[in-house]
Design an enzyme around this catalytic site. Structure first.
Site, PDB file in Angstrom:
ATOM      1  N   GLU A 254      23.193  27.956   7.046  1.00  0.00           N
ATOM      2  CA  GLU A 254      22.868  26.726   6.334  1.00  0.00           C
ATOM      3  C   GLU A 254      23.445  26.441   5.116  1.00  0.00           C
ATOM      4  O   GLU A 254      22.904  25.824   3.961  1.00  0.00           O
ATOM      5  CB  GLU A 254      21.466  26.705   6.185  1.00  0.00           C
ATOM      6  CG  GLU A 254      20.692  27.380   5.044  1.00  0.00           C
ATOM      7  CD  GLU A 254      20.830  28.970   5.199  1.00  0.00           C
ATOM      8  OE1 GLU A 254      21.541  29.438   5.885  1.00  0.00           O
ATOM      9  OE2 GLU A 254      20.374  29.643   4.216  1.00  0.00           O
TER      10      GLU A 254
ATOM     11  N   ASP B 273      23.090  24.880  -0.339  1.00  0.00           N
ATOM     12  CA  ASP B 273      22.302  25.873   0.833  1.00  0.00           C
ATOM     13  C   ASP B 273      20.776  25.152   0.815  1.00  0.00           C
ATOM     14  O   ASP B 273      20.101  24.953   0.114  1.00  0.00           O
ATOM     15  CB  ASP B 273      22.124  27.166   0.098  1.00  0.00           C
ATOM     16  CG  ASP B 273      21.838  28.068   1.191  1.00  0.00           C
ATOM     17  OD1 ASP B 273      22.602  29.001   1.635  1.00  0.00           O
ATOM     18  OD2 ASP B 273      20.561  28.351   1.234  1.00  0.00           O
TER      19      ASP B 273
HETATM   20  N1  LIG Z   1      19.017  26.703  13.808  1.00  0.00           N
HETATM   21  C1  LIG Z   1      20.067  27.434  13.234  1.00  0.00           C
HETATM   22  N2  LIG Z   1      19.769  28.405  12.596  1.00  0.00           N
HETATM   23  C2  LIG Z   1      20.760  28.971  12.058  1.00  0.00           C
HETATM   24  C3  LIG Z   1      22.107  28.628  12.372  1.00  0.00           C
HETATM   25  N3  LIG Z   1      22.661  29.768  11.679  1.00  0.00           N
HETATM   26  C4  LIG Z   1      21.921  30.450  10.739  1.00  0.00           C
HETATM   27  N4  LIG Z   1      20.606  30.084  11.117  1.00  0.00           N
HETATM   28  C5  LIG Z   1      19.285  30.663  10.310  1.00  0.00           C
HETATM   29  O1  LIG Z   1      19.296  30.354   9.071  1.00  0.00           O
HETATM   30  C6  LIG Z   1      18.574  31.046   8.352  1.00  0.00           C
HETATM   31  C7  LIG Z   1      18.897  31.575   7.235  1.00  0.00           C
HETATM   32  O2  LIG Z   1      17.722  32.186   6.359  1.00  0.00           O
HETATM   33  P1  LIG Z   1      18.015  32.960   5.114  1.00  0.00           P
HETATM   34  O3  LIG Z   1      19.344  33.549   4.835  1.00  0.00           O
HETATM   35  O4  LIG Z   1      16.700  34.055   4.945  1.00  0.00           O
HETATM   36  O5  LIG Z   1      17.701  32.076   4.050  1.00  0.00           O
HETATM   37  P2  LIG Z   1      16.528  30.743   3.826  1.00  0.00           P
HETATM   38  O6  LIG Z   1      15.610  30.930   5.010  1.00  0.00           O
HETATM   39  O7  LIG Z   1      17.237  29.387   3.968  1.00  0.00           O
HETATM   40  O8  LIG Z   1      16.090  31.092   2.575  1.00  0.00           O
HETATM   41  P3  LIG Z   1      16.836  30.630   1.326  1.00  0.00           P
HETATM   42  O9  LIG Z   1      18.172  30.580   1.507  1.00  0.00           O
HETATM   43  O10 LIG Z   1      16.678  31.805   0.150  1.00  0.00           O
HETATM   44  O11 LIG Z   1      16.116  29.346   0.647  1.00  0.00           O
HETATM   45  C8  LIG Z   1      18.310  32.515   9.500  1.00  0.00           C
HETATM   46  O12 LIG Z   1      16.885  32.521  10.293  1.00  0.00           O
HETATM   47  C9  LIG Z   1      19.296  32.233  10.684  1.00  0.00           C
HETATM   48  O13 LIG Z   1      19.023  32.628  11.880  1.00  0.00           O
HETATM   49  C10 LIG Z   1      22.207  27.748  13.104  1.00  0.00           C
HETATM   50  O14 LIG Z   1      23.368  27.366  13.331  1.00  0.00           O
HETATM   51  N5  LIG Z   1      21.255  27.089  13.588  1.00  0.00           N
END
Ligand SMILES: Nc1nc2c(ncn2[C@@H]2O[C@H](COP(=O)(O)OP(=O)(O)OP(=O)(O)O)[C@@H](O)[C@H]2O)c(=O)[nH]1
Length: 456
Positions: free
Chosen positions: A380, A337
């Site tokens: 992600e 992740d």
């Molecule tokens: N650019 C982009 N962003 C995405 C996609 N799918 C999900 N996200 C973003 O990924 C982010 C995931 O955030 P969180 O679940 O809070 O996790 P994080 O910020 O990585 O924090 P930790 O996992 O705890 O390190 C969200 O803001 C989603 O909008 C995508 O396909 N593209």
């Protein structure tokens, strides 16, 4: 009968042609055999006719001559008796000549009887047996009457031809002339009859042969026409179907097709060309289809953005890999992740976030084996399945990846790190168990400060 006709109608073209040709050939064979037999019979008849007719005609000519001589002799006797009634030596001389003449006639008659008897014994083909029997009877009767009449004439000539004797002479002479003429007519009639019989045979033969020949010709024409019509009909049907198939494969309307072959075209060659066209269209259609199927399959199983396998494929594959692991093949699971990804999005924008996701998968792919499977579980978060790897071996790969991410410096790409949770399949594990252990390890890595890996 109707069943066999139906089965014949539905038989193969080769069988039909074979059957009809056999009928035609049998017919022609019958015509030939009949002609040979008839010609042979006619030729034997002609030979037999010649063997009987020629000697009989010769004998008849000689008879005619003898009849003339006999007539002259009788006239001379009449003349001698009227002029020199007292010259008995002249009359005696003439009587002697008549005797000699009579013997010659008897010899001729014997020859004629022999010819007619031989004809009866040796010739079996001619239908004129009855006529020959009659002629033989006539000849024998004539010979007897000739002998009697000659004796009567000789008797009259032994005496002077006075009125009474002369009358007797005239009667006997006339009867002899008449009998000879009748016999000649009978011989002539017989030869004509026999010739008529042979001529009748010839005509009958010509008639039957012409009828058979005409029938063979008609059958031949019928067979030829039948074959042409059937061939054209079947060919037309096949042609239409092939054209329709060809056009439907090419996506055009079948009704627009010209069904008539071009003038001078060979139907079979045209059909072969059209089948080639159909095969080409069909092959390219199949190629397109398999291409589309491949694309559809890829769309259904891969993530559009990164090209990694998608969630749907993840469920299906994990179940399958667990089945293999159950049979003893080691299996390790790594869940990765990206750290603080929300921050990247927030700071650099969503597009940059996307590029990070794409680059992450590229880097993973470059550093694992081709048999290792990469999935995007969502957002992600990614999962990797390592066949034949223990969790320690998977941890080595994870550590490499961690360092690569950490040290990556690329234009237009912000720095980023990832956390890894690693576990391996334990006997009796369900999908949920396995995933949970990896998730827990990942959680551990996150809580322990991120940019690190933990084993579960
Ligand atoms: N650019 C982009 N962003 C995405 C996609 N799918 C999900 N996200 C973003 O990924 C982010 C995931 O955030 P969180 O679940 O809070 O996790 P994080 O910020 O990585 O924090 P930790 O996992 O705890 O390190 C969200 O803001 C989603 O909008 C995508 O396909 N593209």
């Amino acid at each position: 009968m109707s069943n066999s006709l139906l089965s014949w109608l539905s038989a193969s073209f080769t069988r039909k042609i074979g059957g009809l040709s056999t009928i035609l050939l049998s017919f022609i064979l019958i015509v030939i055999l009949y002609s040979v037999v008839q010609l042979n019979t006619i030729s034997r008849e002609m030979r037999e006719l010649a063997e009987i007719d020629i000697p009989l005609t010769q004998l008849a000519s000689e008879f005619e001559l003898k009849q003339l001589e006999q007539h002259i002799l009788l006239e001379r006797i009449r003349l001698a008796s009227s002029t020199t009634a007292s010259d008995s030596s002249g009359q005696k001389n003439l009587s002697l000549q008549l005797n000699e003449h009579s013997q010659l006639v008897q010899t001729l008659l014997e020859q004629a009887v022999t010819v007619a008897s031989n004809a009866l014994k040796t010739h079996e083909i001619l239908d004129g047996i009855q006529a020959h029997k009659e002629l033989l009877n006539h000849l024998e009767a004539y010979a007897r009457s000739h002998e009697i009449l000659h004796a009567r004439i000789a008797q009259t000539l032994a005496l002077p031809l006075d009125e009474q004797n002369g009358e007797e002479f005239e009667t006997a002479a006339e009867q002899m002339d008449l009998a000879t003429e009748t016999l000649l007519n009978q011989i002539e009639q017989l030869t004509e009859e026999v010739a008529d019989i042979t001529e009748g045979h010839e005509q009958r033969f010509l008639l039957v042969d012409t009828a058979l020949g005409t029938s063979a010709f008609v059958i031949g024409i019928y067979i030829t026409l039948y074959l042409i019509v059937s061939f054209r009909r079947h060919m037309g049907e096949i042609q239409r179907k092939v054209d329709r198939l060809n056009h439907s494969l090419q996506g055009s309307s079948a009704t627009e097709i010209s069904l008539e072959p071009a003038a001078g075209d060979d139907e079979l060659a045209r059909l072969a060309a059209n089948i080639d066209g159909v095969l080409d269209s069909f092959t390219s259609e199949m190629k397109n289809r398999s291409e589309v199927e491949k694309q559809l399959l890829q769309l259904a199983t891969t993530d559009k953005l990164t090209g990694a396998l998608n969630r749907h494929k993840w469920d299906e594959t994990l179940a399958q890999e667990i089945r293999l692991a159950n049979r003893g093949m080691p299996l390790s699971l790594l869940i990765l992740d990206l750290d603080n990804f929300k921050g990247i999005n927030d700071r650099w924008g969503h597009d940059v976030g996307d590029r990070v996701l794409v680059r992450t998968v590229e880097l993973i792919r470059e550093n694992v084996r081709s048999s290792d499977l990469i999935f995007r579980l969502g957002g992600e978060e990614f999962a990797l399945l390592f066949r034949n790897h223990s969790k320690q071996q998977a941890a080595v790969v994870a550590e490499e990846l961690r360092q690569i991410f950490e040290q990556l410096e690329e234009k237009n790409l912000p720095p980023f790190t990832a956390s890894f949770g690693i576990t391996q399949y334990e006997s009796g594990d369900s999908q949920e168990n396995l995933i949970k252990r990896a998730d827990d390890a990942l959680y551990q890595a996150k809580t322990n400060g991120r940019n690190r890996l933990e084993l579960g």
